[in-house]
Design a protein around this motif. Structure first.
Motif, mmCIF file in Angstrom:
data_model
loop_
_atom_site.group_PDB
_atom_site.id
_atom_site.type_symbol
_atom_site.label_atom_id
_atom_site.label_comp_id
_atom_site.label_asym_id
_atom_site.label_seq_id
_atom_site.Cartn_x
_atom_site.Cartn_y
_atom_site.Cartn_z
ATOM 1 N N LEU A 1 12.632 -32.444 -21.806
ATOM 2 C CA LEU A 1 11.463 -32.125 -20.987
ATOM 3 C C LEU A 1 10.321 -31.598 -21.850
ATOM 4 C CD1 LEU A 1 10.230 -31.851 -18.142
ATOM 5 C CD2 LEU A 1 11.211 -29.539 -18.068
ATOM 6 N N TRP A 2 10.638 -30.693 -22.776
ATOM 7 C CA TRP A 2 9.609 -30.152 -23.677
ATOM 8 C C TRP A 2 9.033 -31.266 -24.547
ATOM 9 C CZ3 TRP A 2 10.792 -26.625 -20.602
ATOM 10 C CH2 TRP A 2 10.391 -25.305 -20.724
ATOM 11 N N PHE A 3 9.890 -32.171 -25.011
ATOM 12 C CA PHE A 3 9.429 -33.262 -25.869
ATOM 13 C C PHE A 3 8.396 -34.131 -25.147
ATOM 14 C CE2 PHE A 3 9.667 -37.605 -27.468
ATOM 15 C CZ PHE A 3 9.421 -37.401 -28.817
ATOM 16 N N PHE A 4 8.698 -34.504 -23.916
ATOM 17 C CA PHE A 4 7.810 -35.422 -23.201
ATOM 18 C C PHE A 4 6.593 -34.756 -22.564
ATOM 19 C CE2 PHE A 4 11.598 -38.197 -23.320
ATOM 20 C CZ PHE A 4 10.994 -39.293 -23.917
ATOM 21 N N THR A 5 6.621 -33.417 -22.442
ATOM 22 C CA THR A 5 5.476 -32.736 -21.810
ATOM 23 C C THR A 5 4.738 -31.818 -22.765
ATOM 24 O OG1 THR A 5 6.821 -30.881 -21.046
ATOM 25 C CG2 THR A 5 6.596 -32.783 -19.546
ATOM 26 N N GLY A 6 5.080 -31.877 -24.054
ATOM 27 C CA GLY A 6 4.423 -30.984 -25.007
ATOM 28 C C GLY A 6 4.724 -29.526 -24.709
ATOM 29 N N GLY A 7 5.994 -29.241 -24.422
ATOM 30 C CA GLY A 7 6.375 -27.863 -24.090
ATOM 31 C C GLY A 7 5.806 -27.446 -22.762
ATOM 32 N N ILE A 8 5.830 -28.393 -21.806
ATOM 33 C CA ILE A 8 5.188 -28.255 -20.490
ATOM 34 C C ILE A 8 3.764 -27.758 -20.702
ATOM 35 C CG2 ILE A 8 5.306 -27.300 -18.175
ATOM 36 C CD1 ILE A 8 8.283 -27.196 -18.396
ATOM 37 N N PHE A 9 3.046 -28.622 -21.414
ATOM 38 C CA PHE A 9 1.624 -28.412 -21.695
ATOM 39 C C PHE A 9 1.370 -27.085 -22.397
ATOM 40 C CE2 PHE A 9 2.122 -30.911 -17.766
ATOM 41 C CZ PHE A 9 1.815 -32.140 -18.302
ATOM 42 N N LEU A 10 2.267 -26.736 -23.307
ATOM 43 C CA LEU A 10 2.232 -25.550 -24.170
ATOM 44 C C LEU A 10 2.503 -24.242 -23.442
ATOM 45 C CD1 LEU A 10 -0.711 -26.367 -26.617
ATOM 46 C CD2 LEU A 10 1.732 -26.686 -26.969
#
Length: 143
Positions: A48-57
């Motif tokens: 999830l972090w990989f595809f969302t950039g850490g949930i948008f940082l």
């Protein structure tokens, strides 16, 4: 003298610490791609972090405060053994497509296969990213 698992100094940490907090923070620097979450044995949120950039940082920043707890959970779940978790993860992250982490774990045949195929064309590298803690635990149990 007793130290706890959240001690940032690896030289004073207990011998049973398989996932040091300090290393977790170093992987956290790459945390927007999920590196620290994979290291602590949380592959689903790592993806999830990989595809969302850490949930948008935002999740990445929040994780800064949760790393000691994640380290404690990982230390309880993955006991130390002959194969060091941190060394294996560093080898995997930086040289994984060449199978260096597999050679280190004693998996020579698949190490050669990774070396010749670029980590099975990247698919094996991704598989190992999601399952490396379990693989290390299995090798350590079979000592």
């Amino acid at each position: 003298m007793t130290t706890n698992h959240t001690d940032l100094n690896p030289t004073t940490a207990d011998a049973d610490v398989s996932h040091p907090v300090l290393v977790g923070y170093l992987f956290w620097i790459l945390g927007f791609i999920g590196a620290h979450r994979f290291y602590f044995g949380k592959p689903l949120t790592g993806i999830l972090w990989f595809f969302t950039g850490g949930i948008f940082l935002i999740g990445w920043i929040v994780d800064f405060f949760f790393i000691p707890a994640m380290a404690e959970q990982a230390n309880q779940r993955y006991p130390n053994g002959r194969i060091d978790y941190t060394v294996t993860w560093v080898l995997h992250l930086f040289l994984g497509i060449f199978g260096v982490h597999r050679f280190y774990m004693g998996k020579i045949a698949t190490g050669v296969l990774y070396l010749l195929t670029g980590g099975l064309f990247g698919i094996g590298y991704l598989y190992d990213t999601c399952t490396l803690n379990e693989q290390i635990e299995e090798v350590n149990r079979g000592e």
